[in-house]
Design a protein around this motif. Structure first.
Motif, mmCIF file in Angstrom:
data_model
loop_
_atom_site.group_PDB
_atom_site.id
_atom_site.type_symbol
_atom_site.label_atom_id
_atom_site.label_comp_id
_atom_site.label_asym_id
_atom_site.label_seq_id
_atom_site.Cartn_x
_atom_site.Cartn_y
_atom_site.Cartn_z
ATOM 1 N N ASP A 121 6.136 12.588 18.038
ATOM 2 C CA ASP A 121 4.776 12.219 17.632
ATOM 3 C C ASP A 121 3.866 11.949 18.832
ATOM 4 O O ASP A 121 2.885 11.234 18.737
ATOM 5 C CB ASP A 121 4.789 11.031 16.673
ATOM 6 N N THR A 122 4.207 12.549 19.949
ATOM 7 C CA THR A 122 3.395 12.419 21.154
ATOM 8 C C THR A 122 2.858 13.794 21.543
ATOM 9 O O THR A 122 3.228 14.807 20.950
ATOM 10 C CB THR A 122 4.232 11.840 22.310
ATOM 11 N N GLY A 123 2.007 13.819 22.556
ATOM 12 C CA GLY A 123 1.453 15.088 23.020
ATOM 13 C C GLY A 123 0.722 15.800 21.893
ATOM 14 O O GLY A 123 -0.021 15.179 21.129
ATOM 15 N N PRO A 124 0.932 17.113 21.741
ATOM 16 C CA PRO A 124 0.216 17.853 20.701
ATOM 17 C C PRO A 124 0.591 17.415 19.286
ATOM 18 O O PRO A 124 -0.153 17.667 18.339
ATOM 19 C CB PRO A 124 0.612 19.311 20.950
ATOM 20 N N SER A 128 -1.432 17.245 15.427
ATOM 21 C CA SER A 128 -0.988 18.109 14.338
ATOM 22 C C SER A 128 0.508 17.932 14.140
ATOM 23 O O SER A 128 1.248 17.811 15.120
ATOM 24 C CB SER A 128 -1.279 19.573 14.696
ATOM 25 N N ARG A 129 0.937 17.962 12.874
ATOM 26 C CA ARG A 129 2.371 17.923 12.622
ATOM 27 C C ARG A 129 3.004 19.279 12.903
ATOM 28 O O ARG A 129 4.220 19.388 12.997
ATOM 29 C CB ARG A 129 2.647 17.523 11.163
ATOM 30 N N ASN A 130 2.187 20.308 13.053
ATOM 31 C CA ASN A 130 2.686 21.676 13.230
ATOM 32 C C ASN A 130 1.947 22.421 14.341
ATOM 33 O O ASN A 130 1.430 23.513 14.125
ATOM 34 C CB ASN A 130 2.546 22.441 11.905
ATOM 35 N N PRO A 131 1.880 21.858 15.549
ATOM 36 C CA PRO A 131 1.077 22.522 16.588
ATOM 37 C C PRO A 131 1.642 23.870 17.029
ATOM 38 O O PRO A 131 0.871 24.729 17.462
ATOM 39 C CB PRO A 131 1.066 21.510 17.731
ATOM 40 N N VAL A 132 2.943 24.090 16.915
ATOM 41 C CA VAL A 132 3.480 25.404 17.276
ATOM 42 C C VAL A 132 2.913 26.446 16.319
ATOM 43 O O VAL A 132 2.431 27.504 16.751
ATOM 44 C CB VAL A 132 5.025 25.417 17.262
ATOM 45 N N ARG A 186 3.557 11.478 8.462
ATOM 46 C CA ARG A 186 2.693 12.315 7.618
ATOM 47 C C ARG A 186 1.381 11.615 7.297
ATOM 48 O O ARG A 186 0.341 12.269 7.176
ATOM 49 C CB ARG A 186 3.391 12.674 6.309
ATOM 50 N N GLN A 187 1.415 10.304 7.146
ATOM 51 C CA GLN A 187 0.201 9.553 6.844
ATOM 52 C C GLN A 187 -0.723 9.475 8.063
ATOM 53 O O GLN A 187 -1.950 9.452 7.914
ATOM 54 C CB GLN A 187 0.555 8.131 6.376
ATOM 55 N N ARG A 188 -0.137 9.443 9.258
ATOM 56 C CA ARG A 188 -0.925 9.279 10.486
ATOM 57 C C ARG A 188 -1.501 10.584 11.018
ATOM 58 O O ARG A 188 -2.571 10.592 11.634
ATOM 59 C CB ARG A 188 -0.045 8.690 11.602
ATOM 60 N N VAL A 189 -0.773 11.678 10.860
ATOM 61 C CA VAL A 189 -1.119 12.923 11.555
ATOM 62 C C VAL A 189 -1.335 14.036 10.532
ATOM 63 O O VAL A 189 -0.514 14.219 9.632
ATOM 64 C CB VAL A 189 0.009 13.316 12.544
ATOM 65 N N PRO A 190 -2.447 14.783 10.670
ATOM 66 C CA PRO A 190 -2.693 15.866 9.710
ATOM 67 C C PRO A 190 -1.699 17.018 9.860
ATOM 68 O O PRO A 190 -1.117 17.222 10.921
ATOM 69 C CB PRO A 190 -4.117 16.322 10.044
ATOM 70 N N ARG A 191 -1.544 17.771 8.787
ATOM 71 C CA ARG A 191 -0.625 18.908 8.782
ATOM 72 C C ARG A 191 -1.039 19.951 9.835
ATOM 73 O O ARG A 191 -0.217 20.511 10.527
ATOM 74 C CB ARG A 191 -0.606 19.552 7.405
ATOM 75 N N TRP A 192 -2.314 20.238 9.942
ATOM 76 C CA TRP A 192 -2.777 21.297 10.857
ATOM 77 C C TRP A 192 -3.498 20.667 12.039
ATOM 78 O O TRP A 192 -2.946 20.560 13.103
ATOM 79 C CB TRP A 192 -3.650 22.305 10.130
ATOM 80 N N LEU A 193 -4.744 20.307 11.906
ATOM 81 C CA LEU A 193 -5.507 19.669 12.996
ATOM 82 C C LEU A 193 -6.398 18.591 12.430
ATOM 83 O O LEU A 193 -6.846 18.685 11.322
ATOM 84 C CB LEU A 193 -6.368 20.667 13.770
#
Length: 193
Positions: A121-124, A128-132, A186-193
């Motif tokens: 949960d750091t960096g990218p 986003s939960r799915n930055p790749v 999931r509550q803190r970070v959006p799925r995409w951006l």
């Protein structure tokens, strides 16, 4: 200046080489396989779609650069639009590789119950939960902007479908394996951006 199809094929080739090298490095460091598509249910179609989109994004521009008659473009983009597409593709490839590298030993291709790594949960992964996946879609969308023909648009659409299907599987597995910690993420970070 090299042709735009040659630049696209080269960029895709470099991205795929980095993707495979980082995957091998992660598997060695974690001392376990990183390829999980065959272990979990509902991943056959996304796995096939990923392979088709990535192979097509490499082979199609290489064939164009070698003289294959191209599919007609739907809109003829200006040179600045084509260059912007290449920059988007480059940025997407770099972002995807950076995010994959950042996952370290938690990196997996596919998802299977009991094989989830620790939550990153750091960096990218703060954005986003799915930055790749975000980077991969940017990569192919950039190619579609550079050359908006039926083949390139279909490759991009196939990748988007693969990502949407795979994210559903991965979210289910992560919720099962990691429970409350993943639900909080999931509550803190959006799925995409």
């Amino acid at each position: 200046m090299p042709s735009l199809p040659l630049l696209s094929a080269t960029l895709m080739g470099v991205y795929l080489a980095a993707f495979l090298a980082l995957t091998a490095r992660s598997a060695r460091a974690a001392e376990r396989p990183a390829w999980l598509f065959g272990l979990g249910g509902r991943q056959g179609l996304p796995a096939l779609l990923f392979r088709l989109s990535f192979a097509g994004a490499l082979v199609y521009p290489a064939l164009l650069a070698a003289g294959l008659p191209p599919a007609p473009v739907l809109v003829d983009p200006s040179l600045p639009a084509r260059l912007a597409g290449l920059l988007l593709a480059l940025g997407g490839g770099v972002f995807a590789v950076h995010a994959q590298h950042h996952m370290g030993t938690s990196w997996r291709i596919g998802s299977a119950a009991g094989h989830s790594g620790a939550i990153v949960d750091t960096g990218p992964f703060r954005l986003s939960r799915n930055p790749v996946f975000v980077g991969q879609v940017m990569l192919l969308a950039g190619f579609a902007i550079t050359r908006p023909d039926a083949v390139q648009l279909a490759l991009t659409a196939v990748l988007v479908l693969a990502v949407r299907l795979q994210v559903r599987v991965e979210e289910d597995v992560l919720a099962q394996d990691l429970g409350a910690a993943y639900r909080a993420y999931r509550q803190r970070v959006p799925r995409w951006l």
